[in-house]
Motif scaffolding. Structure first.
Motif, PDB file in Angstrom:
ATOM      1  N   PRO A 136       0.821  -1.206   0.000  1.00 46.01           N
ATOM      2  CA  PRO A 136       0.000   0.000   0.000  1.00 46.01           C
ATOM      3  C   PRO A 136       0.855   1.255   0.000  1.00 46.01           C
ATOM      4  CG  PRO A 136      -0.020  -1.075   2.135  1.00 46.01           C
ATOM      5  CD  PRO A 136       0.659  -1.992   1.205  1.00 46.01           C
ATOM      6  N   LEU A 137       0.534   2.140  -0.874  1.00 43.67           N
ATOM      7  CA  LEU A 137       1.111   3.470  -0.954  1.00 43.67           C
ATOM      8  C   LEU A 137       2.545   3.479  -1.446  1.00 43.67           C
ATOM      9  CD1 LEU A 137      -0.398   4.889   2.332  1.00 43.67           C
ATOM     10  CD2 LEU A 137      -1.320   4.985   0.015  1.00 43.67           C
ATOM     11  N   ALA A 138       3.420   2.726  -0.812  1.00 44.04           N
ATOM     12  CA  ALA A 138       4.818   2.754  -1.237  1.00 44.04           C
ATOM     13  C   ALA A 138       5.024   1.741  -2.340  1.00 44.04           C
ATOM     14  CB  ALA A 138       5.733   2.436  -0.082  1.00 44.04           C
ATOM     15  N   VAL A 139       5.582   2.151  -3.424  1.00 43.92           N
ATOM     16  CA  VAL A 139       5.812   1.279  -4.556  1.00 43.92           C
ATOM     17  C   VAL A 139       7.262   1.370  -4.945  1.00 43.92           C
ATOM     18  CG1 VAL A 139       5.232   0.762  -6.932  1.00 43.92           C
ATOM     19  CG2 VAL A 139       3.471   1.611  -5.378  1.00 43.92           C
ATOM     20  N   ALA A 140       7.930   0.238  -4.947  1.00 44.85           N
ATOM     21  CA  ALA A 140       9.322   0.240  -5.384  1.00 44.85           C
ATOM     22  C   ALA A 140       9.344   0.347  -6.892  1.00 44.85           C
ATOM     23  CB  ALA A 140      10.018  -1.046  -4.947  1.00 44.85           C
ATOM     24  N   ALA A 141      10.108   1.292  -7.393  1.00 42.93           N
ATOM     25  CA  ALA A 141      10.132   1.526  -8.828  1.00 42.93           C
ATOM     26  C   ALA A 141      11.266   0.812  -9.522  1.00 42.93           C
ATOM     27  CB  ALA A 141      10.231   3.023  -9.101  1.00 42.93           C
ATOM     28  N   THR A 142      12.252   0.355  -8.791  1.00 52.26           N
ATOM     29  CA  THR A 142      13.366  -0.325  -9.441  1.00 52.26           C
ATOM     30  C   THR A 142      13.656  -1.621  -8.740  1.00 52.26           C
ATOM     31  OG1 THR A 142      14.921   0.891  -8.092  1.00 52.26           O
ATOM     32  CG2 THR A 142      14.430   1.779 -10.280  1.00 52.26           C
ATOM     33  N   GLU A 144      15.948  -3.503  -6.889  1.00 53.47           N
ATOM     34  CA  GLU A 144      16.360  -4.088  -5.625  1.00 53.47           C
ATOM     35  C   GLU A 144      15.223  -4.205  -4.642  1.00 53.47           C
ATOM     36  OE1 GLU A 144      19.275  -5.863  -3.273  1.00 53.47           O
ATOM     37  OE2 GLU A 144      19.300  -5.238  -5.346  1.00 53.47           O
ATOM     38  N   ALA A 145      14.395  -3.169  -4.529  1.00 56.59           N
ATOM     39  CA  ALA A 145      13.345  -3.217  -3.532  1.00 56.59           C
ATOM     40  C   ALA A 145      12.391  -4.359  -3.812  1.00 56.59           C
ATOM     41  CB  ALA A 145      12.597  -1.893  -3.499  1.00 56.59           C
ATOM     42  N   SER A 157      11.396   2.733   4.654  1.00 56.22           N
ATOM     43  CA  SER A 157      10.754   2.142   3.476  1.00 56.22           C
ATOM     44  C   SER A 157      11.745   1.541   2.492  1.00 56.22           C
ATOM     45  CB  SER A 157       9.862   3.149   2.743  1.00 56.22           C
ATOM     46  OG  SER A 157       8.733   3.469   3.529  1.00 56.22           O
ATOM     47  N   PHE A 158      13.036   1.675   2.719  1.00 57.63           N
ATOM     48  CA  PHE A 158      14.007   1.025   1.846  1.00 57.63           C
ATOM     49  C   PHE A 158      14.243  -0.403   2.314  1.00 57.63           C
ATOM     50  CE2 PHE A 158      15.199   5.530   1.321  1.00 57.63           C
ATOM     51  CZ  PHE A 158      15.094   5.609  -0.060  1.00 57.63           C
ATOM     52  N   SER A 159      14.670  -1.224   1.395  1.00 53.35           N
ATOM     53  CA  SER A 159      14.965  -2.613   1.693  1.00 53.35           C
ATOM     54  C   SER A 159      16.477  -2.794   1.719  1.00 53.35           C
ATOM     55  CB  SER A 159      14.337  -3.515   0.626  1.00 53.35           C
ATOM     56  OG  SER A 159      14.648  -4.855   0.892  1.00 53.35           O
TER      57      SER A 159
ATOM     58  N   GLN B  98      18.152   2.304  -5.043  1.00 54.61           N
ATOM     59  CA  GLN B  98      16.752   1.918  -4.869  1.00 54.61           C
ATOM     60  C   GLN B  98      15.929   3.190  -4.950  1.00 54.61           C
ATOM     61  OE1 GLN B  98      15.543  -0.255  -1.398  1.00 54.61           O
ATOM     62  NE2 GLN B  98      17.406  -1.502  -1.427  1.00 54.61           N
ATOM     63  N   THR B  99      14.781   3.085  -5.564  1.00 49.68           N
ATOM     64  CA  THR B  99      13.887   4.245  -5.583  1.00 49.68           C
ATOM     65  C   THR B  99      12.536   3.846  -5.010  1.00 49.68           C
ATOM     66  OG1 THR B  99      13.156   3.738  -7.834  1.00 49.68           O
ATOM     67  CG2 THR B  99      15.002   5.274  -7.584  1.00 49.68           C
ATOM     68  N   LEU B 100      11.883   4.802  -4.412  1.00 43.83           N
ATOM     69  CA  LEU B 100      10.593   4.578  -3.778  1.00 43.83           C
ATOM     70  C   LEU B 100       9.669   5.737  -4.107  1.00 43.83           C
ATOM     71  CD1 LEU B 100      11.654   3.735  -0.121  1.00 43.83           C
ATOM     72  CD2 LEU B 100      10.905   2.099  -1.825  1.00 43.83           C
ATOM     73  N   GLU B 101       8.394   5.499  -3.960  1.00 44.36           N
ATOM     74  CA  GLU B 101       7.451   6.597  -3.920  1.00 44.36           C
ATOM     75  C   GLU B 101       6.302   6.179  -3.024  1.00 44.36           C
ATOM     76  OE1 GLU B 101       6.651   6.531  -8.262  1.00 44.36           O
ATOM     77  OE2 GLU B 101       4.575   6.463  -7.618  1.00 44.36           O
ATOM     78  N   GLY B 102       5.709   7.154  -2.402  1.00 49.46           N
ATOM     79  CA  GLY B 102       4.639   6.831  -1.476  1.00 49.46           C
ATOM     80  C   GLY B 102       4.017   8.085  -0.907  1.00 49.46           C
ATOM     81  N   ILE B 103       3.482   7.910   0.297  1.00 49.26           N
ATOM     82  CA  ILE B 103       2.756   9.002   0.946  1.00 49.26           C
ATOM     83  C   ILE B 103       3.467   9.362   2.244  1.00 49.26           C
ATOM     84  CG2 ILE B 103       0.553   9.695   1.961  1.00 49.26           C
ATOM     85  CD1 ILE B 103       0.407   9.239  -1.026  1.00 49.26           C
ATOM     86  N   ASP B 114       4.218   6.086   4.211  1.00 45.90           N
ATOM     87  CA  ASP B 114       3.369   4.989   3.747  1.00 45.90           C
ATOM     88  C   ASP B 114       2.557   4.371   4.877  1.00 45.90           C
ATOM     89  OD1 ASP B 114       4.732   5.384   1.311  1.00 45.90           O
ATOM     90  OD2 ASP B 114       6.358   4.119   2.058  1.00 45.90           O
TER      91      ASP B 114
END
Lengths: 354, 146
Positions: A136-142, A144-145, A157-159, B98-103, B114
Motif C-alpha cells: 500500500p502506498l509505497a511502490v518500489a520503482a526499481t 532491488e526493492a 521504506s528502503f529494503s 533503490q527508488t521509492l514513492e509513497g505518501i 506509507d
C-alpha cells in the motif's frame, strides 16, 4: 353377412379418420412450427449460451494462470539473484554460521512463497492465483526493492541487506577522501608547521579482528596538494619532493601486528591497536616502515584509522630545507594519517601469514 | 660595555625571542580528523516548520546499523503528501540505487511514510531535518533542485 358389414364399417372408419386428419392439417398448416429439441431439455438455458460462458471462463482462467506464472517467474528470478548474492557472501565468509542461517531462511521463505502462489499447486476447481497486490502506498520503482523477496530489513521504506557490519570478516576497505586527511608535522628554527592534504585514496584488504590475515593494499596521496599555510613554503616543498617527477607518496600495506600493550584487538568493542607494516615510497625511494595505529568504527559504520610515525627526510633523499643556514628545518618529521574507510566488498583473497 | 657588544646582545635576544612571536602552525592532534558541518549542528528548530513546504533533501549523515549499507539518500517531499526517494545501497556485488514513492504525513513532531511506524524528527536551522528510527538515523540537508 354380419361379418361383411363389420369389414365395411371398419374400412369406412379408417377412411374417415384419414380424411379428418388431412382436413385438419390443411386448416392449421400455416400455424404450426416444428422444432427439434432433446427430449429432456424442457425449461433449461440455451446450450449455445452455456458454451459461450464456458469459453469465457476458460479465457479468464488462462489469463489468471498467465499472470500467476509471470509473477512466479519474476519471484524465482529475484529469489535466485538474492540467493546468489547470499552464496557469494557465504563464500567470502567461510564458516560464518550467521550467513549460512540467513541463506537457509531466505530459501525457506522463497520456497513457501512459490508454493503458495503457484497455479500448479492450486486444488482442482479452485480459483486461479491472483497477483499479489502492491504494498500500500509505497511502490518500489526499481529492481532491488522488489528483488528482495521477502524484504530482509526495512529502513525508512528502503529494503536493506540483513547483514550488519562485520568487524571480524575479511573485507576490502576503501578510503573516503572527503573524510580523510594525511599530513606531517615539522619543526624549524622559527616555528613549527604542518602540511596537510585530503587528496588521499586507497584500498586495503584486511580482517580487522585477525592479524593472521595478510593485510594488503595501498594508500596514496598527492604531494602537490600538501598545504602548510604559506604559499612560498609549499612551492619549496614541491621542489624538494620532486612532485612533477614523483606525483604520489605511496604506503603499500603488507601486514598488521596487534599490540597487546595498547589494547590489542577487541572484536567485541570493534577496536584494534597495533602496527601496520608496509613500504613507504617518497620521492621514488622506498623504505620499510611500521606505523602505530588505532582502529575503530564510527557511528556511520566506517573504519577510522589514526596513526603517526617519525621518518627522516634523508632516508628518502629529500633535501632538508634551510635558509642561509639560519632558518633550518629538522630532518625528522612526524607523518600522520587520519583515515575513514568504508567496507566495499569481500577481500579479494584470503591468505594466512602464520 | 662597547656599542658593538651591546648590539650583539640585542641581536641575540631578538633572535631568541623571535620564534616565540611567530605562532605555531601545527595541526593539533584533535583537529586532524575531518569534521562534517552536520556534526556540530544544534537541533533546536521545529521540524514541522522545516518540512511544512516539503522540498528536496539529501543525506548529510547516516548513522546506526543501517549505515553499514546506506551510502546516500535523497528525498523529495511534495506538498500534496506524495514523496519519492532514492538510496544508494552497498551490496556484496556493488552499489545500486533503490527508488521509492509513497505518501508522507506529519503527525505532530513525527513523520509517517506509507502509513508505517512513526519516525522521530528533529530539525536545525538552515534546512536540516533528522529522521530517527531504531535501525538508524539520517540527517537530511535541504538542497536546491537544479
Amino acid at each position: 353377412m354380419l361379418r361383411s358389414v363389420l369389414q365395411w364399417a371398419g374400412l369406412a372408419a379408417v377412411l374417415g379418420l384419414a380424411g379428418a386428419g388431412v382436413g385438419a392439417l390443411a386448416i392449421v398448416k400455416d400455424r404450426v412450427e416444428v422444432t427439434v429439441q432433446a427430449g429432456d431439455a424442457g425449461g433449461r438455458p440455451d446450450p449455445l449460451a452455456l458454451v459461450r460462458d464456458e469459453l469465457q471462463q476458460v479465457h479468464a482462467d488462462l489469463d489468471a494462470i498467465a499472470r500467476g506464472l509471470d509473477q512466479n517467474l519474476g519471484q524465482m528470478a529475484a529469489g535466485l539473484e538474492a540467493t546468489s548474492r547470499r552464496i557469494d557472501a557465504l563464500a567470502s565468509a567461510r564458516g560464518d554460521d550467521t550467513a549460512l542461517a540467513s541463506v537457509r531462511d531466505d530459501l525457506a521463505a522463497l520456497r513457501a512463497k512459490l508454493e503458495g502462489a503457484s497455479p500448479m499447486a492450486a486444488a482442482p476447481g479452485s480459483e486461479p492465483p491472483r497477483p499479489e497486490p502492491a504494498p500500500p502506498l509505497a511502490v518500489a520503482a526499481t529492481g532491488e526493492a522488489n528483488a528482495q523477496a521477502p524484504p530482509t530489513r526495512r529502513f525508512l521504506s528502503f529494503s536493506l541487506p540483513s547483514s550488519s557490519f562485520a568487524f571480524d570478516a575479511p573485507r576490502l576497505y576503501r578510503v573516503i577522501p572527503a573524510l580523510s586527511r594525511v599530513g606531517f608535522d615539522a619543526k624549524s628554527t622559527l616555528h613549527d608547521f604542518s602540511g596537510v592534504t585530503s587528496a588521499v585514496q586507497g584500498d586495503v584488504h584486511a580482517n580487522l579482528a585477525d592479524p593472521g590475515f595478510s593485510w594488503h593494499g595501498s594508500v596514496r596521496c598527492d604531494p602537490k596538494s600538501l598545504r602548510t599555510g604559506v604559499d612560498g613554503r609549499d612551492e619549496n616543498m614541491r621542489e624538494h619532493l620532486l612532485t612533477a617527477q614523483f606525483p604520489e607518496i605511496v604506503f603499500d600495506v603488507t601486514g598488521f601486528d596487534a599490540d597487546p600493550g595498547s589494547g590489542g584487538i577487541d572484536a567485541a568493542h570493534q577496536t584494534a591497536h597495533g602496527f601496520v607494516r608496509g613500504r613507504m615510497t617518497i620521492r621514488g625511494k622506498t623504505r620499510d616502515v611500521s606505523m602505530p595505529v588505532a582502529i575503530s568504527i564510527d557511528e556511520s559504520k566506517r573504519v577510522v584509522v589514526s596513526g603517526e610515525m617519525s621518518l627522516l627526510l634523508p632516508d628518502y633523499e629529500v633535501p632538508v630545507p634551510s635558509k642561509m643556514g639560519l632558518i633550518s628545518m629538522q630532518e625528522q618529521v612526524r607523518v600522520w594519517v587520519e583515515l575513514r574507510a568504508r567496507a566495499a566488498g569481500p577481500a579479494d583473497e584470503v591468505r594466512r601469514e602464520r | 660595555v662597547s656599542a658593538e657588544r651591546l648590539r650583539r646582545v640585542v641581536c641575540g635576544l631578538a633572535l631568541s625571542v623571535l620564534p616565540s612571536c611567530i605562532a605555531s602552525n601545527v595541526v593539533a592532534i584533535r583537529d586532524r580528523a575531518v569534521v562534517q558541518p552536520v556534526d556540530s549542528i544544534e537541533w533546536n528548530a521545529d521540524p514541522t516548520v522545516e518540512l511544512a513546504n516539503g522540498g528536496l533533501f539529501e543525506s548529510a549523515r547516516i548513522s546506526g546499523d543501517a549505515a553499514a549499507h546506506l551510502l546516500k539518500i535523497y528525498y523529495l517531499f511534495e506538498t500534496g503528501g506524495r514523496y519519492t526517494a532514492a538510496a544508494l545501497v552497498a551490496g556484496e556485488s556493488g552499489s545500486s540505487f533503490q527508488t521509492l514513492e509513497g505518501i508522507w504525513e506529519l503527525r505532530g513532531r513525527q513523520l509517517t511514510l506509507d502509513g508505517g511506524d512513526p519516525v522521530g524528527l528533529r530539525a536545525a536551522h538552515g534546512g536540516y531535518v533528522e529522521l530517527a528510527t531504531p535501525a538508524g538515523t539520517v540527517a537530511l540537508r535541504r538542497v536546491a533542485e537544479q
